[in-house]
Design a protein around this motif. Structure first.
Motif, mmCIF file in Angstrom:
data_model
loop_
_atom_site.group_PDB
_atom_site.id
_atom_site.type_symbol
_atom_site.label_atom_id
_atom_site.label_comp_id
_atom_site.label_asym_id
_atom_site.label_seq_id
_atom_site.Cartn_x
_atom_site.Cartn_y
_atom_site.Cartn_z
ATOM 1 N N ASP A 229 10.477 -17.235 -1.431
ATOM 2 C CA ASP A 229 9.993 -17.577 -0.097
ATOM 3 C C ASP A 229 9.299 -16.361 0.519
ATOM 4 O OD1 ASP A 229 9.590 -19.050 2.132
ATOM 5 O OD2 ASP A 229 11.656 -18.949 2.870
ATOM 6 N N ALA A 230 8.525 -16.592 1.563
ATOM 7 C CA ALA A 230 7.852 -15.481 2.235
ATOM 8 C C ALA A 230 8.867 -14.530 2.850
ATOM 9 C CB ALA A 230 6.908 -16.017 3.305
ATOM 10 N N THR A 231 9.979 -15.073 3.319
ATOM 11 C CA THR A 231 11.006 -14.198 3.901
ATOM 12 C C THR A 231 11.612 -13.296 2.823
ATOM 13 O OG1 THR A 231 12.640 -15.956 3.615
ATOM 14 C CG2 THR A 231 11.582 -15.783 5.758
ATOM 15 N N ASP A 232 11.739 -13.805 1.606
ATOM 16 C CA ASP A 232 12.240 -12.961 0.517
ATOM 17 C C ASP A 232 11.267 -11.823 0.225
ATOM 18 O OD1 ASP A 232 14.476 -14.541 0.240
ATOM 19 O OD2 ASP A 232 13.564 -15.811 -1.319
ATOM 20 N N LYS A 233 9.985 -12.131 0.249
ATOM 21 C CA LYS A 233 8.985 -11.100 -0.006
ATOM 22 C C LYS A 233 9.013 -10.044 1.093
ATOM 23 C CE LYS A 233 5.940 -14.153 -2.599
ATOM 24 N NZ LYS A 233 4.654 -14.838 -2.614
ATOM 25 N N ILE A 234 9.116 -10.506 2.344
ATOM 26 C CA ILE A 234 9.186 -9.562 3.465
ATOM 27 C C ILE A 234 10.447 -8.712 3.354
ATOM 28 C CG2 ILE A 234 9.438 -9.392 5.975
ATOM 29 C CD1 ILE A 234 7.613 -11.848 6.167
ATOM 30 N N PHE A 235 11.557 -9.347 3.008
ATOM 31 C CA PHE A 235 12.807 -8.597 2.836
ATOM 32 C C PHE A 235 12.671 -7.562 1.735
ATOM 33 C CE2 PHE A 235 17.112 -8.080 1.088
ATOM 34 C CZ PHE A 235 17.738 -7.593 2.223
ATOM 35 N N ASP A 236 12.004 -7.916 0.626
ATOM 36 C CA ASP A 236 11.790 -6.957 -0.449
ATOM 37 C C ASP A 236 10.937 -5.782 0.016
ATOM 38 O OD1 ASP A 236 13.311 -8.364 -2.224
ATOM 39 O OD2 ASP A 236 11.616 -9.407 -3.162
ATOM 40 N N ILE A 237 9.925 -6.076 0.839
ATOM 41 C CA ILE A 237 9.074 -4.998 1.338
ATOM 42 C C ILE A 237 9.860 -4.085 2.270
ATOM 43 C CG2 ILE A 237 7.096 -4.508 2.830
ATOM 44 C CD1 ILE A 237 5.747 -6.973 1.652
ATOM 45 N N VAL A 238 10.631 -4.702 3.179
ATOM 46 C CA VAL A 238 11.373 -3.924 4.163
ATOM 47 C C VAL A 238 12.472 -3.096 3.502
ATOM 48 C CG1 VAL A 238 12.901 -4.103 6.168
ATOM 49 C CG2 VAL A 238 10.814 -5.448 6.074
ATOM 50 N N THR A 239 13.160 -3.676 2.536
ATOM 51 C CA THR A 239 14.224 -2.917 1.876
ATOM 52 C C THR A 239 13.659 -1.860 0.948
ATOM 53 O OG1 THR A 239 14.365 -4.603 0.143
ATOM 54 C CG2 THR A 239 15.903 -4.781 2.004
ATOM 55 N N GLY A 240 12.402 -1.968 0.617
ATOM 56 C CA GLY A 240 11.763 -0.930 -0.168
ATOM 57 C C GLY A 240 11.993 -1.038 -1.652
ATOM 58 N N SER A 241 12.347 -2.204 -2.140
ATOM 59 C CA SER A 241 12.588 -2.317 -3.575
ATOM 60 C C SER A 241 11.283 -2.196 -4.356
ATOM 61 C CB SER A 241 13.262 -3.652 -3.894
ATOM 62 O OG SER A 241 12.412 -4.714 -3.511
ATOM 63 N N ASP A 242 10.180 -2.666 -3.774
ATOM 64 C CA ASP A 242 8.897 -2.577 -4.487
ATOM 65 C C ASP A 242 8.139 -1.297 -4.134
ATOM 66 O OD1 ASP A 242 9.328 -4.962 -5.743
ATOM 67 O OD2 ASP A 242 8.293 -6.137 -4.214
ATOM 68 N N ALA A 243 8.087 -0.969 -2.852
ATOM 69 C CA ALA A 243 7.319 0.192 -2.425
ATOM 70 C C ALA A 243 8.016 0.852 -1.238
ATOM 71 C CB ALA A 243 5.908 -0.227 -2.044
ATOM 72 N N PRO A 244 8.769 1.910 -1.458
ATOM 73 C CA PRO A 244 9.481 2.537 -0.342
ATOM 74 C C PRO A 244 8.552 3.120 0.716
ATOM 75 C CG PRO A 244 9.937 3.678 -2.419
ATOM 76 C CD PRO A 244 9.064 2.522 -2.727
ATOM 77 N N LEU A 245 7.397 3.625 0.294
ATOM 78 C CA LEU A 245 6.447 4.157 1.268
ATOM 79 C C LEU A 245 5.930 3.044 2.165
ATOM 80 C CD1 LEU A 245 4.866 6.553 2.322
ATOM 81 C CD2 LEU A 245 3.092 6.043 0.646
ATOM 82 N N LEU A 246 5.654 1.898 1.572
ATOM 83 C CA LEU A 246 5.199 0.759 2.357
ATOM 84 C C LEU A 246 6.278 0.309 3.329
ATOM 85 C CD1 LEU A 246 2.977 -1.312 2.862
ATOM 86 C CD2 LEU A 246 3.985 -2.719 1.081
ATOM 87 N N ALA A 247 7.527 0.342 2.904
ATOM 88 C CA ALA A 247 8.627 -0.025 3.790
ATOM 89 C C ALA A 247 8.727 0.952 4.954
ATOM 90 C CB ALA A 247 9.939 -0.051 3.015
ATOM 91 N N LEU A 248 8.521 2.226 4.701
ATOM 92 C CA LEU A 248 8.518 3.223 5.771
ATOM 93 C C LEU A 248 7.381 2.970 6.760
ATOM 94 C CD1 LEU A 248 9.410 6.585 4.079
ATOM 95 C CD2 LEU A 248 10.295 5.753 6.236
ATOM 96 N N ILE A 249 6.210 2.678 6.225
ATOM 97 C CA ILE A 249 5.053 2.427 7.078
ATOM 98 C C ILE A 249 5.283 1.187 7.932
ATOM 99 C CG2 ILE A 249 2.613 1.781 7.056
ATOM 100 C CD1 ILE A 249 2.311 3.599 4.585
ATOM 101 N N VAL A 250 5.788 0.120 7.314
ATOM 102 C CA VAL A 250 6.051 -1.111 8.061
ATOM 103 C C VAL A 250 7.112 -0.870 9.131
ATOM 104 C CG1 VAL A 250 7.014 -3.434 7.854
ATOM 105 C CG2 VAL A 250 5.295 -2.670 6.243
ATOM 106 N N GLY A 251 8.155 -0.125 8.799
ATOM 107 C CA GLY A 251 9.194 0.180 9.785
ATOM 108 C C GLY A 251 8.661 1.018 10.934
ATOM 109 N N ALA A 252 7.851 2.029 10.618
ATOM 110 C CA ALA A 252 7.269 2.874 11.670
ATOM 111 C C ALA A 252 6.322 2.063 12.548
ATOM 112 C CB ALA A 252 6.537 4.057 11.043
ATOM 113 N N LEU A 253 5.548 1.198 11.916
ATOM 114 C CA LEU A 253 4.633 0.350 12.680
ATOM 115 C C LEU A 253 5.400 -0.604 13.588
ATOM 116 C CD1 LEU A 253 1.684 -0.387 13.159
ATOM 117 C CD2 LEU A 253 1.880 -2.046 11.313
ATOM 118 N N GLY A 254 6.476 -1.172 13.079
ATOM 119 C CA GLY A 254 7.301 -2.061 13.903
ATOM 120 C C GLY A 254 7.913 -1.332 15.078
ATOM 121 N N LEU A 255 8.402 -0.113 14.851
ATOM 122 C CA LEU A 255 8.968 0.692 15.933
ATOM 123 C C LEU A 255 7.897 1.045 16.962
ATOM 124 C CD1 LEU A 255 11.500 2.187 16.963
ATOM 125 C CD2 LEU A 255 10.717 4.167 15.657
ATOM 126 N N PHE A 256 6.717 1.390 16.488
ATOM 127 C CA PHE A 256 5.609 1.731 17.375
ATOM 128 C C PHE A 256 5.220 0.543 18.248
ATOM 129 C CE2 PHE A 256 0.967 1.843 18.017
ATOM 130 C CZ PHE A 256 0.880 2.995 18.778
#
Length: 149
Positions: free
Chosen positions: A52-79
């Motif tokens: 599901d799309a939520t699984d993909k988003i969860f994978d991105i956020v948890t950083g299993s595929d790309a930890p740098l991308l997860a950091l960027i997404v988290g920083a962007l969300g905080l911003f």
């Protein structure tokens, strides 16, 4: 000129489709081992990898595929969250200031209305005096005319 432009536009837009057909035609021409043939299919459309799309988003956020991308997404969300809070505070300040300006303008308009009413009353008094003076002048003119006759 229009025909040349439309022809070149059609060719540019149809080139990826033509390239896809050409690659599909020649992709089987090479003789590879059957183990090497797995995953060799070419397609411009990404294959559905399931989930599901939520699984993909969860994978991105948890950083299993790309930890740098997860950091960027988290920083962007905080911003975005922080900017939204600041914007909300600014909006409330601006709306409060707007209400204050409206109240001040209403008080000012009340003062102007009072002044205009006073001017109208003064104007009416002046008009009444002028009308009285005109009547007196007419009466004096008539008396002089009667005295001359």
């Amino acid at each position: 000129m229009k025909n040349l432009f439309s022809l070149s536009l059609v060719l540019v837009l149809s080139f990826p489709v033509w390239a896809d057909k050409l690659m599909a035609q020649y992709s089987g021409a090479r003789e590879l081992h059957p183990d090497q043939m797995q995953g060799q299919e070419y397609s411009r459309i990404p294959q559905n990898q399931g989930g599901d799309a939520t699984d993909k988003i969860f994978d991105i956020v948890t950083g299993s595929d790309a930890p740098l991308l997860a950091l960027i997404v988290g920083a962007l969300g905080l911003f975005i969250w922080k900017n939204e809070q600041l914007a909300r505070a600014d909006r409330t300040k601006l709306s409060d200031r707007l209400f204050e300006v409206i109240k001040e303008s209403q008080v000012g308009m009340d003062n102007v209305t009072t002044e205009l009413t006073a001017i109208k009353i003064t104007n009416a008094d002046t008009n009444a005096r002028v009308a009285g003076l005109e009547r007196e002048m007419e009466g004096i003119k008539e008396r002089f005319m009667v005295m001359k006759v």
